[in-house]
Design a protein around this motif. Sequence first.
Motif, short mmCIF file in Angstrom:
data_model
loop_
_atom_site.label_atom_id
_atom_site.label_comp_id
_atom_site.label_asym_id
_atom_site.label_seq_id
_atom_site.Cartn_x
_atom_site.Cartn_y
_atom_site.Cartn_z
N THR A 14 0.87 -1.21 0.00
CA THR A 14 0.00 0.00 0.00
C THR A 14 0.90 1.25 0.00
O THR A 14 2.11 1.14 -0.06
CB THR A 14 -0.83 0.04 1.30
OG1 THR A 14 0.08 0.26 2.39
CG2 THR A 14 -1.60 -1.25 1.53
N GLY A 15 0.28 2.43 0.15
CA GLY A 15 1.07 3.67 0.22
C GLY A 15 1.44 4.02 1.65
O GLY A 15 1.87 5.13 1.94
N TYR A 228 -11.40 10.56 1.55
CA TYR A 228 -10.27 9.80 1.00
C TYR A 228 -9.85 10.36 -0.35
O TYR A 228 -8.66 10.44 -0.68
CB TYR A 228 -10.63 8.32 0.89
CG TYR A 228 -10.90 7.65 2.22
CD1 TYR A 228 -11.98 6.80 2.40
CD2 TYR A 228 -10.09 7.92 3.32
CE1 TYR A 228 -12.25 6.20 3.63
CE2 TYR A 228 -10.34 7.33 4.56
CZ TYR A 228 -11.42 6.48 4.71
OH TYR A 228 -11.68 5.89 5.93
N GLU A 229 -10.85 10.83 -1.11
CA GLU A 229 -10.54 11.43 -2.43
C GLU A 229 -9.68 12.68 -2.22
O GLU A 229 -8.69 12.90 -2.93
CB GLU A 229 -11.86 11.80 -3.11
CG GLU A 229 -11.78 11.97 -4.61
CD GLU A 229 -13.14 12.42 -5.18
OE1 GLU A 229 -14.19 12.05 -4.60
OE2 GLU A 229 -13.12 13.16 -6.18
N LEU A 231 -7.70 13.25 0.30
CA LEU A 231 -6.36 12.79 0.71
C LEU A 231 -5.54 12.45 -0.52
O LEU A 231 -4.38 12.84 -0.67
CB LEU A 231 -6.46 11.55 1.61
CG LEU A 231 -6.92 11.71 3.05
CD1 LEU A 231 -6.73 10.38 3.78
CD2 LEU A 231 -6.17 12.81 3.75
N GLU A 232 -6.18 11.70 -1.43
CA GLU A 232 -5.47 11.24 -2.63
C GLU A 232 -5.08 12.40 -3.54
O GLU A 232 -4.11 12.34 -4.28
CB GLU A 232 -6.33 10.22 -3.39
CG GLU A 232 -6.43 8.88 -2.67
CD GLU A 232 -7.69 8.09 -3.03
OE1 GLU A 232 -8.01 7.11 -2.31
OE2 GLU A 232 -8.37 8.44 -4.02
N ASP A 257 -7.67 3.15 6.66
CA ASP A 257 -7.72 3.66 5.27
C ASP A 257 -6.89 4.94 5.10
O ASP A 257 -6.38 5.22 4.02
CB ASP A 257 -9.17 3.88 4.85
CG ASP A 257 -9.82 2.55 4.46
OD1 ASP A 257 -11.05 2.42 4.58
OD2 ASP A 257 -9.08 1.63 4.04
N GLY A 258 -6.72 5.71 6.20
CA GLY A 258 -5.84 6.89 6.12
C GLY A 258 -4.39 6.45 6.08
O GLY A 258 -3.60 6.95 5.26
N ARG A 261 -3.22 5.30 2.75
CA ARG A 261 -3.02 6.40 1.79
C ARG A 261 -1.82 7.28 2.16
O ARG A 261 -1.60 8.30 1.53
CB ARG A 261 -4.30 7.22 1.67
CG ARG A 261 -5.42 6.46 0.95
CD ARG A 261 -6.75 7.17 1.04
NE ARG A 261 -7.76 6.51 0.23
CZ ARG A 261 -8.39 5.38 0.59
NH1 ARG A 261 -8.08 4.79 1.75
NH2 ARG A 261 -9.29 4.83 -0.20
#
Length: 374
Positions: A14-15, A228-229, A231-232, A257-258, A261
């Motif tokens: 993942t990132g 989340y969008e 964040l991305e 999920d944070g 990302r």
Amino acid sequence: MAVKYELIKTCAQTGARLGRLHTPHGIIDTPTFMPVGTQASVKGMSPEELKSLGAQIILSNTYHLFLRPGNELVKEAGGLHRFMNWDRPILTDSGGFQVFSLSEMRKITEEGVEFRSHINGDKLRLTPESATQVQNDLGADIIMAFDECPPYPAEYAYVKQSTERTSRWAERCLKAHGRSHDQALFGIVQGGMHKDLRKQSALDLTSLDFPGYAMGGLSVGEPKPLMYEMLEETIPFLPSDKPRYLMGVGSPDALLDGSIRGVDMFDCVLPTRIARNGTLMTSQGRMVVRNAKYTNDFSPLDPECTCYACQNYSRAYIRHLIKADEMFGLRLTTIHNLHFLVQLMVQVREAIREDRLGTFRDEFFEKYGMARNE
Ligand SMILES: O=c1[nH]cnc2cc3nc(NCc4cccs4)[nH]c3cc12
Ligand SMILES: [Zn+2]
């Protein structure tokens, strides 16, 4: 020594990143969750209890401490660490957000914000310079730039104007703070829910070269996929050798999920706030212990948990304390919820180390009862 971020590794799956944040009051392993102690106390918790459940750093609020007992008094006491007997790192939020979420009669100008104290109605002002000075007096290891968190939803034109002003305020905070400090001043990226404004805000702030960057203006009621969008849209414009802090985020799924990302720091009142109405975060999902079905349930809150509450007390006992409005009940639910999130981040760091955070997330969601696509 000043605040320095050390990137250890990035998860191959993942990132997410494993890092260590060096501060004057100790080293923080990231990704990390920061318990919130708004008025220089994590409600009902002693520093020893916070350490025993694994808290590495706690957050306090400039707005509240500016109003009461006042930054001058805390400074006279030797600073926040001495005042509250906490010798690990502290982060203070800069006050802008709390003015808008708590005070009456707010007026915002280029100069700063005028408002009435929610405690005694006094007319007060905070500016980038004064908010920075208050935080210098409080003495936290990490302080935040004075910003405006636009309401959600808000008109594009308003968010644009507010975000551009926040960038000008960030520069004023840097000037007021100076660079001869052990305290680190983090910038806060705004931009609402608009990709172009998020990018512009990140570019404005990274051109000022802060030692760390927060993403503000989120967790303000927007749907999680939108958060989340954003964040991305933002993280690619932030330097990889500096910490990223997502403000006000703290549900288990959002921490996972944070982190995936690329977020390194989180704070939220959620675990302590829901603990006070008897709601627990457990490995099987949320549990409302005051529910009648736990009346004769003599098992621990969470059978898989090693916290003081789960090791020594039953659901029936804690339910009784909450129903009887016994303070000890709230302390036990708070201990459990904080331990749950702090230990979740221990598992997140372990999973990053072993390049399996994506798998860990899916397994956690399965058990916790979250739909995979949430
Ligand atoms: O842009 C921000 N700037 C400075 N502090 C913040 C704190 C924040 N906390 C939340 N959400 C968590 C909440 C806590 C209480 C009401 S919402 N969102 C936040 C955004 C900001
Ligand atoms: Zn527990």
